[in-house]
Structure formats: C-alpha cells, structure tokens
Design a protein around this motif. Structure first.
Motif, mmCIF file in Angstrom:
data_model
loop_
_atom_site.group_PDB
_atom_site.id
_atom_site.type_symbol
_atom_site.label_atom_id
_atom_site.label_comp_id
_atom_site.label_asym_id
_atom_site.label_seq_id
_atom_site.Cartn_x
_atom_site.Cartn_y
_atom_site.Cartn_z
ATOM 1 N N GLN A 24 0.991 -1.197 0.027
ATOM 2 C CA GLN A 24 -0.071 0.038 -0.039
ATOM 3 C C GLN A 24 0.670 1.107 0.011
ATOM 4 O O GLN A 24 0.632 2.274 -0.731
ATOM 5 C CB GLN A 24 -0.799 0.019 1.269
ATOM 6 N N GLY A 25 2.056 1.348 0.565
ATOM 7 C CA GLY A 25 3.027 2.219 0.847
ATOM 8 C C GLY A 25 3.577 2.380 -0.629
ATOM 9 O O GLY A 25 3.718 3.564 -1.243
ATOM 10 N N ALA A 26 3.851 1.486 -1.433
ATOM 11 C CA ALA A 26 4.328 1.387 -2.833
ATOM 12 C C ALA A 26 3.489 2.160 -3.689
ATOM 13 O O ALA A 26 3.601 2.918 -4.672
ATOM 14 C CB ALA A 26 4.754 0.072 -3.222
ATOM 15 N N ASP A 27 2.076 1.650 -3.433
ATOM 16 C CA ASP A 27 1.082 2.528 -4.320
ATOM 17 C C ASP A 27 0.967 3.842 -4.080
ATOM 18 O O ASP A 27 0.817 4.791 -5.261
ATOM 19 C CB ASP A 27 -0.568 1.972 -4.036
ATOM 20 N N ILE A 28 1.308 4.272 -3.137
ATOM 21 C CA ILE A 28 1.101 5.777 -2.507
ATOM 22 C C ILE A 28 2.595 6.480 -3.506
ATOM 23 O O ILE A 28 2.448 7.547 -3.876
ATOM 24 C CB ILE A 28 1.154 5.848 -0.923
ATOM 25 N N ILE A 29 3.674 5.709 -3.163
ATOM 26 C CA ILE A 29 4.932 6.217 -3.863
ATOM 27 C C ILE A 29 4.662 6.349 -5.079
ATOM 28 O O ILE A 29 5.116 7.498 -6.055
ATOM 29 C CB ILE A 29 6.252 5.403 -3.630
ATOM 30 N N ASN A 30 4.069 5.431 -5.927
ATOM 31 C CA ASN A 30 3.828 5.547 -7.614
ATOM 32 C C ASN A 30 2.958 6.965 -7.631
ATOM 33 O O ASN A 30 3.194 7.532 -8.696
ATOM 34 C CB ASN A 30 3.088 4.455 -7.953
ATOM 35 N N GLY A 80 3.901 14.012 -9.795
ATOM 36 C CA GLY A 80 5.111 15.164 -9.865
ATOM 37 C C GLY A 80 5.322 15.537 -8.503
ATOM 38 O O GLY A 80 6.273 16.357 -8.283
ATOM 39 N N ALA A 81 4.452 15.108 -7.509
ATOM 40 C CA ALA A 81 4.639 15.768 -6.253
ATOM 41 C C ALA A 81 6.072 15.044 -5.385
ATOM 42 O O ALA A 81 6.425 15.845 -4.617
ATOM 43 C CB ALA A 81 3.478 15.489 -5.350
ATOM 44 N N ALA A 82 6.628 13.943 -6.115
ATOM 45 C CA ALA A 82 7.646 13.582 -5.424
ATOM 46 C C ALA A 82 9.045 14.451 -5.477
ATOM 47 O O ALA A 82 10.098 14.483 -4.650
ATOM 48 C CB ALA A 82 8.217 12.228 -6.043
ATOM 49 N N VAL A 103 -10.277 9.351 -2.408
ATOM 50 C CA VAL A 103 -10.965 10.814 -2.527
ATOM 51 C C VAL A 103 -10.868 11.000 -4.134
ATOM 52 O O VAL A 103 -11.988 11.724 -4.350
ATOM 53 C CB VAL A 103 -10.296 11.589 -1.780
ATOM 54 N N ALA A 104 -9.949 10.797 -4.842
ATOM 55 C CA ALA A 104 -9.904 10.971 -6.043
ATOM 56 C C ALA A 104 -10.418 10.124 -7.154
ATOM 57 O O ALA A 104 -10.806 10.354 -8.276
ATOM 58 C CB ALA A 104 -8.429 11.246 -6.599
ATOM 59 N N VAL A 105 -10.772 9.014 -6.626
ATOM 60 C CA VAL A 105 -11.375 7.971 -7.514
ATOM 61 C C VAL A 105 -12.773 7.820 -7.363
ATOM 62 O O VAL A 105 -13.457 7.555 -8.062
ATOM 63 C CB VAL A 105 -10.576 6.592 -7.037
ATOM 64 N N CYS A 106 -13.225 7.893 -5.864
ATOM 65 C CA CYS A 106 -14.618 7.762 -5.789
ATOM 66 C C CYS A 106 -15.410 9.079 -5.381
ATOM 67 O O CYS A 106 -16.074 9.206 -3.989
ATOM 68 C CB CYS A 106 -14.962 6.669 -4.436
ATOM 69 N N GLN A 115 -2.061 6.398 -13.214
ATOM 70 C CA GLN A 115 -2.049 7.666 -14.235
ATOM 71 C C GLN A 115 -3.292 8.490 -14.315
ATOM 72 O O GLN A 115 -3.335 9.699 -14.327
ATOM 73 C CB GLN A 115 -1.541 7.019 -15.713
ATOM 74 N N LEU A 116 -4.429 7.598 -14.073
ATOM 75 C CA LEU A 116 -5.744 8.221 -14.204
ATOM 76 C C LEU A 116 -5.913 8.958 -13.038
ATOM 77 O O LEU A 116 -6.398 10.505 -12.985
ATOM 78 C CB LEU A 116 -6.767 7.187 -14.346
ATOM 79 N N ILE A 117 -5.641 8.497 -11.918
ATOM 80 C CA ILE A 117 -5.742 9.311 -10.705
ATOM 81 C C ILE A 117 -4.874 10.493 -10.462
ATOM 82 O O ILE A 117 -5.194 11.638 -9.982
ATOM 83 C CB ILE A 117 -5.430 8.553 -9.450
ATOM 84 N N ALA A 118 -3.623 10.685 -11.077
ATOM 85 C CA ALA A 118 -2.963 11.803 -10.989
ATOM 86 C C ALA A 118 -3.327 12.692 -12.255
ATOM 87 O O ALA A 118 -3.207 13.911 -11.829
ATOM 88 C CB ALA A 118 -1.396 11.226 -11.520
ATOM 89 N N ALA A 119 -3.965 12.466 -13.271
ATOM 90 C CA ALA A 119 -4.300 13.293 -13.977
ATOM 91 C C ALA A 119 -5.618 13.955 -13.567
ATOM 92 O O ALA A 119 -6.255 15.104 -13.920
ATOM 93 C CB ALA A 119 -4.757 12.452 -15.379
ATOM 94 N N LYS A 120 -6.468 13.260 -12.754
ATOM 95 C CA LYS A 120 -7.732 13.771 -11.957
ATOM 96 C C LYS A 120 -7.410 14.541 -10.748
ATOM 97 O O LYS A 120 -8.072 14.249 -9.740
ATOM 98 C CB LYS A 120 -8.861 12.680 -11.904
ATOM 99 N N ASN A 121 -6.373 15.309 -10.711
ATOM 100 C CA ASN A 121 -5.978 15.983 -9.579
ATOM 101 C C ASN A 121 -5.621 14.978 -8.213
ATOM 102 O O ASN A 121 -6.175 15.274 -7.282
ATOM 103 C CB ASN A 121 -6.989 16.850 -9.013
ATOM 104 N N GLY A 122 -4.896 13.959 -8.425
ATOM 105 C CA GLY A 122 -4.627 13.010 -7.396
ATOM 106 C C GLY A 122 -3.627 13.836 -6.329
ATOM 107 O O GLY A 122 -3.848 13.098 -5.272
ATOM 108 N N VAL A 123 -3.215 14.809 -6.451
ATOM 109 C CA VAL A 123 -2.466 15.560 -5.325
ATOM 110 C C VAL A 123 -3.610 15.908 -4.228
ATOM 111 O O VAL A 123 -2.873 16.047 -3.180
ATOM 112 C CB VAL A 123 -1.776 16.671 -5.751
ATOM 113 N N ALA A 124 -4.819 15.889 -4.559
ATOM 114 C CA ALA A 124 -5.661 16.026 -3.554
ATOM 115 C C ALA A 124 -5.755 15.252 -2.543
ATOM 116 O O ALA A 124 -6.330 15.445 -1.380
ATOM 117 C CB ALA A 124 -7.078 16.334 -4.323
ATOM 118 N N ILE A 125 -5.170 14.320 -2.852
ATOM 119 C CA ILE A 125 -5.103 12.930 -1.841
ATOM 120 C C ILE A 125 -4.314 13.449 -0.562
ATOM 121 O O ILE A 125 -4.543 13.098 0.766
ATOM 122 C CB ILE A 125 -4.699 11.684 -2.115
ATOM 123 N N PHE A 126 -3.484 14.148 -1.061
ATOM 124 C CA PHE A 126 -2.228 14.506 0.091
ATOM 125 C C PHE A 126 -2.282 15.811 0.558
ATOM 126 O O PHE A 126 -2.008 16.764 -0.062
ATOM 127 C CB PHE A 126 -0.694 14.150 -0.576
#
Length: 691
Positions: free
Chosen positions: A473-479, A485-487, A635-638, A666-677
């Motif tokens: 699950q941590g590996a998913d978050i790092i991806n 681009g937040a990394a 939050v970005a998926v549902c 890639q889909l989540i990142a494109a849909k403002n995935g940074v909102a998760i963090f």
C-alpha cells in the motif's frame, strides 16, 4: 487451508488457515478391499500377524469399525462448517489432521496384514487406491473446470487451469506452496485448493508401502522403530520449518508424514482394552479434537505444536474405538456422513468458492443452502461414482483407454487455457479488450518506484524529508507521488514491512505478547518485522530527521489494539506530522466487478457499493486515532458516490481488490491526485518527476 502462507492480502486471506482434508475409505465391496475400510484385525505381534486367518475371517461385516466412520464424520463436519464461516467452529481446519491419522492407521494395517499373509501386491494396492480415489476426484475437477469457465474472469480461470493440471498430476500441494507469495490470490478464488490434501495422500502412498512391506520381513520392533523414527523426524522437521517457512510445513508431505505415522503407531500398539480404559482413551481423544475445533482459530500457528492435539486425539479415539462410549456414539446419520465424507469433502470447497464469488459474503440462508447442497452432492457422488467404480473388477482395456483419453483431454484443455491467458474469448465482445491485462507487469510496476528508496542511510539533501512506512500500500502511494510530480518536493526514504506485520512499529515491551498471542502470522514474519522495526527505531533517517511521516499499510483488525500504542511510540521520537493512509479495498478487482455487473453501464455506481465492508471498518478505526491525520486514498477515485474503476480506454484501475494498475495511477494523477495529500504544495506538484 495455509494455513496459511505469504498470500497477497485480500480480505479472505485473513482466515489464516486453509483447512482442507480428505476422508479416506468407506465400506468394503469385496474381500480384497475389506481391510482398507476399517475392519478390525486383532494385532499383537508380528508372529500373530503371520498367523492371521484368511480374508474371509477378517472380512465379515460384523467386524466393521463404525467408530472410524464417526471419526470421519467429526472431521469432515468440522472442515465443512469452518469453510462455510461458522464462527464457533473456528478451528475446523484440524479435520485435515484427523483424516491423515485415520489414513495412516488403515493403510499401515492393509499393507502389514497382506504382507504378513504373503498376499500383498503393489499392483493391487495401487489399483485399489486408484479405483477408490480417482473417479470422484476426476469428476470434481471436470465439473469445477466447466463451471469456472462460465463464471471466472480470464485471470482467475488461468489460475484454475494451472491448479487443474497440478491436481491431475498429484502435485497440487507443491503447486500451492510454490504460488504462495506476496501477490498470491486468496483461497476464496481457488476452487481446487482443497486437492492439496489428496496430493499429500498420494505422495504418502509413494513410499509408505515399501517401508511397511520391508518391516514385515524383519520384526515387530524393527517396524515399530522405523515408524516411530518417521514420526519423530517428520515432527521435528515440521517444528523447525514452522520457524523458517510455515507454508512449506503446511503443504509439503515431509512435514505431514508424522500425522500418518501416528496412525501407523496406533495399529502397531493397539490391544484389546478393558472397557474402562477404552472409554477413557476415547473421551480424552474426543476432548482433544473438540478443543482444537472450537479453541483454535486463524491466529493459531499451524501445523506445528498445535497439531499435536488433533493428531493425538484421533490416535486415542482409534485406540479406544472398541469401548462402550464409542459404540454409543455410533448414530446412523454420523455413520452415513462418515461413509460419504470423501465425496462431501471433494464437492464442498468448489461450491463455497462459487457461491462466494457469485454472491459475496454469504447470508445465513445461503450458508444453509450451501450446506444442504454439499451433503446432497456428496451423497450423489458417493452412490453414483464412488460405489460404482471402487468395486474390484478385471482390468478392461477399453475402459482404461476411455479414462486415459478423458484425462488427457482435460489436461490439454487446462494447459491451453493456462498458456493463453485464461481463454479471453469467453468474455463478452463488448468489453473483451478490458481483460487484456499483464499481471506480471502490474506486479513489477507496484514496487518499481519504491524499491530504489529502500536505503538504510540518512536523509542527504535539503529537500523536505518524507519517511514512508508501509507494505504494498505504501508502494502504491509512492507511485502516485511520482505520477503526480509531487515527489520532486521531497527526499523520500521508504521503510518496507511485510503486510502481515500488522503495525508500523512495535514497542519492545509489547513484542513478546504481540507475537505469541495476537499476530496469527508470527511464525512466518516475526523475524523480518522485528528487523524492520529495529531499522525504523535505530537509524537517524527513521524518525528523528523526518519532516513528514506517512504510514500506508494493509490494516488488519487483529492489530487494532496495538496501532495507537505504535503511533504513540513514533510520536515520542519525532515532532513531524504523522499521516495514516486509509484502506482502498473493494470486494474484487476492476475486472471481477465488471464480470459480476455484466456491463460498463452503471459500473461506477456499482463499484461504490462494492467498497469492502472491511475497508469501511478500517477507515472508521483510523479516524479515531490520536496524534495522527487521516488520508483517504479513494478521494480522487470515488467522488459523489461513484468509483471510477476503469479509464476512458477501458483499462482497469485496480489489478486486484486493492492495488492500482499503472493506468489507474496515471488516471488518478490526471484527475488531481494531489488532492489526496493535504501536505503538498500543489503549485509545485505539476508534471511528472521522479524522487
């Protein structure tokens, strides 16, 4: 059953043990088979064995040991009820061990008695075993294969095809042992998993006849010494392997031989006992088995020391099986269930898998319907397959060729399916392309960005220091951090845990109790988890120099009482904000949910309803923790009671019930995935970058 193994963590894997066992031998249908169905021969010494009477003397129906049928009934009832989810039968998996003891007892007696009388033949022995076991087994594999072809998605059907091949080869236990690993699918997706016990049985037959036949030519004490040595060596090996590879101890025959040998020792030591002693042994043995059935659970390290209770219990019940209490326990329904136990065992697990696959968590009426169906199908298999084919008969070339051709045909079909990604052509044309998913590539991608971050060194740059503690699950978050681009905002160090560790750290003063009484996977992961905890505590990069700490684990309810304590220990070592990432578990992968829903129309709304109840329970718990902030990974998926589990190009977002695909990230990142963090500088998080 692999108890359990390093299985990829779907919710069903939390049952801990996969307890599946076979019931051996039923009523005799001819003098040649009389001994293998529980007929009693008084055995005191080798000399008396050599002087045994003719087969007609030992084959009378009045000598049939119905107490063995009752013992089989107890074993199969425990296994079936356990797999149907009856929580009171939390240790029902021990029925496997009872079956192994019965088998060791009966097979040892067959070989010894026939060898002592000079009529033992390996050819006849294996022919009887084949007639007894293979027809019902073959029918079960065929029906399971056909039903799965209509129900399963390609990924699961490909896995089922592999299982069918190894089951036909008598190597199912080896196959499931080799499959056990981080991303192994759960037991509930393996309708042929229960065949592992039959494979153990067949492998036991490969050498035990030679051992017993050789011992007969020597003396009683040579035989006793050989079987006792096999018992001791195998048990010692099992105990040692539990600390090294519990999955091997569960599945592989060298670490199960001691259970069969226990039955062999019963045969060599049984005597005519007084009624008092026989009753005492029977009661103590029954109590030991019931203690294991109702007292053990998925948290019990198994087999190991815990297996001694059901094994010795079964041995004592066999020794005391001629007493008054044993006779009083011989109710007709129990005897009948014992007779059909092998067929009941064979049909029950595929039925449970298909029911759960179709309906999800079973309600009470569905459990009862499954139980009734199991008994009905088991009875049908017994009367129309077992009884018909086990009778001694001349070997006919035509029938042999037909069976060989059918087996070869099934093997060819399963091989072709395994080699061609599970027959994708079975899927509806409208969404067939969605099923073209390379799981190996997705597995590799999951850890592709986190693996380079597994450094034991301290932070080295002036960037913000982000410490991530987690499993896959941590590996998913790092991806996701990389794809958004937040990394680039951080220097990231990753501390990877096994998903079975349960907590991000563990205070030293609680370690002993946690591993001995709480964590059901202690035997397999205590050492690597403690090493990871030590690394987190001891290196400066672990906590002291971190600006942010994020914990992303496959959270499990057995560890809930220890999570707050673990967080508090971390808080005492750092002033950095600590974030815990919630669960993103669904009841199945994107493809599984699509297969159940049957269409892309409305799939987002359907997926929202299929968020795992376990995930909701975990998130509720995490929100109650003190000194941490909660992050919702969905939050970005549902948004708005919908979950986007496919991209616009019909690519799956989840490759299993909880891991994102590369296309999904890639889909989540494109849909403002940074909102998760919530801790990100969203202005800087623009475009892809690598840490």
């Amino acid at each position: 059953m692999p108890g359990n193994s390093g299985i990829a963590p779907p919710p069903d894997a939390m049952t801990g043990h996969i307890a599946l066992g076979i019931g051996d031998y039923q009523h005799p249908e001819g003098a040649m088979d009389c001994l293998e169905y529980g007929l009693r021969v008084e055995t005191i010494s080798m000399d008396q064995m050599v002087e045994a009477k003719s087969t007609t003397d030992i084959g009378s129906r009045s000598d049939h040991r119905s107490d063995i049928d009752v013992l089989r009934a107890i074993a199969v009832a425990a296994v079936v009820l356990f797999h149907l989810g009856w929580t009171t039968v939390s240790g029902g998996f021990v029925g496997v061990d009872v079956f192994f003891v019965i088998s060791g007892y009966l097979i040892s007696r067959i070989i010894w008695t026939e060898s002592a009388q000079g009529r033992f033949s390996l050819k006849n022995f294996y022919a009887r075993r084949a007639r007894r076991l293979l027809p019902a087994l073959f029918a079960t594999i065929v029906v399971t294969f056909v039903v799965a072809a209509f129900l399963f998605i390609p990924e699961q059907f490909q896995d089922l095809s592999r299982s069918a091949i190894f089951s036909l080869l008598g190597l199912a236990n080896v196959d499931f042992w080799m499959q056990s690993g981080y991303f192994d699918s759960g037991a509930i997706l393996k309708p042929l998993l229960h065949i592992w016990t039959l494979a153990v049985e067949l492998q036991f037959y490969a050498f035990w006849p030679f051992l017993i036949a050789m011992a007969v030519r020597k003396s009683y004490w040579v035989a006793f010494s050989l079987i006792a040595a096999a018992f001791a060596a195998s048990l010692a090996g099992c105990l040692w392997m539990m600390g090294y590879d519990p999955t091997a101890a569960f599945f592989l025959v060298p670490f199960r031989v001691w259970e069969f040998a226990a039955g062999g020792l019963v045969f060599l030591t049984e005597r005519r006992l007084s009624k008092v002693y026989a009753d005492l042994l029977y009661v103590v043995g029954l109590a030991a088995i019931l203690f294991a059935i109702f007292g053990y659970s998925g948290r019990t390290a198994y087999p190991g020391v815990a297996a001694l209770a059901p094994v010795l219990g079964a041995a004592l019940m066999l020794l005391g099986g001629q007493g008054r209490l044993a006779r009083q326990a011989q109710f007709r329904p129990a005897i009948y269930l014992g007779k059909i136990s092998y067929s009941v065992y064979l049909v029950h697990w595929p039925l449970v898998v298909f029911m759960v696959y179709r309906f999800g968590a079973l309600e009470v009426w569905q459990i009862l319907a499954s139980l009734v169906s199991t008994l009905a199908l088991g009875a049908a298999s017994y009367h129309f397959i077992e009884v018909r084919y086990r009778k001694p008969c001349p070997l006919k070339l035509g029938k042999t060729l037909i069976f060989a051709c059918l087996t070869a045909g099934l093997m060819a079909a399963a091989t072709q399916s395994w080699a061609t990604d599970g027959w994708v052509w079975r899927m509806p044309a409208a969404f067939r392309n969605a099923y073209v998913l390379d799981l190996r590539k997705e597995h590799t991608y999951t850890f592709s960005n986190s693996t380079p971050l597994l450094t034991p060194h301290d932070f080295k740059t002036t960037k913000r220091h982000l410490l991530i503690i987690g499993d896959s699950q941590g590996a998913d978050i790092i991806n996701l951090l990389v794809e958004t681009g937040a990394a680039k905002q951080f220097e990231i160090i990753y501390r990877q845990l096994d998903w079975r560790c349960g907590v991000p750290t563990l205070p030293v003063d609680l370690s002993d109790r946690y591993w001995k009484s709480i964590n059901p996977f202690a035997a397999a992961v205590m050492k690597p988890c403690n090493e990871a905890y030590s690394l987190i505590r001891s290196t400066p990069a672990s906590l002291e120099h971190a600006d942010l700490v994020m914990i992303a684990l496959y959270w499990q309810d057995f560890a809930f009482p220890y999570v707050q304590t673990s967080v508090d220990e971390m808080r005492s070592q750092t002033s950095a904000p600590i974030y815990v990432v919630g669960s993103k578990n669904f009841t199945g992968s994107s493809l599984q949910l699509l297969n159940k829903h049957g269409t892309f129309a409305g799939i987002d709304e359907y997926a929202f309803r299929e968020i795992s109840p376990v995930a909701r329970k975990i998130d509720t718990f995490l929100k109650t923790l003190s000194h941490v902030s909660y992050i919702d990974p969905l939050v970005a998926v549902c948004p708005h009671n919908q979950c986007e589990i496919f991209t616009d190009k019909s690519a799956p977002v989840f490759w299993d019930s909880m891991h994102w695909t590369k296309a999904g990230v890639q889909l989540i990142a494109a849909k403002n995935g940074v909102a998760i963090f919530p801790f990100l500088d969203t202005k800087q998080a623009a475009g892809k970058n690598s840490p």
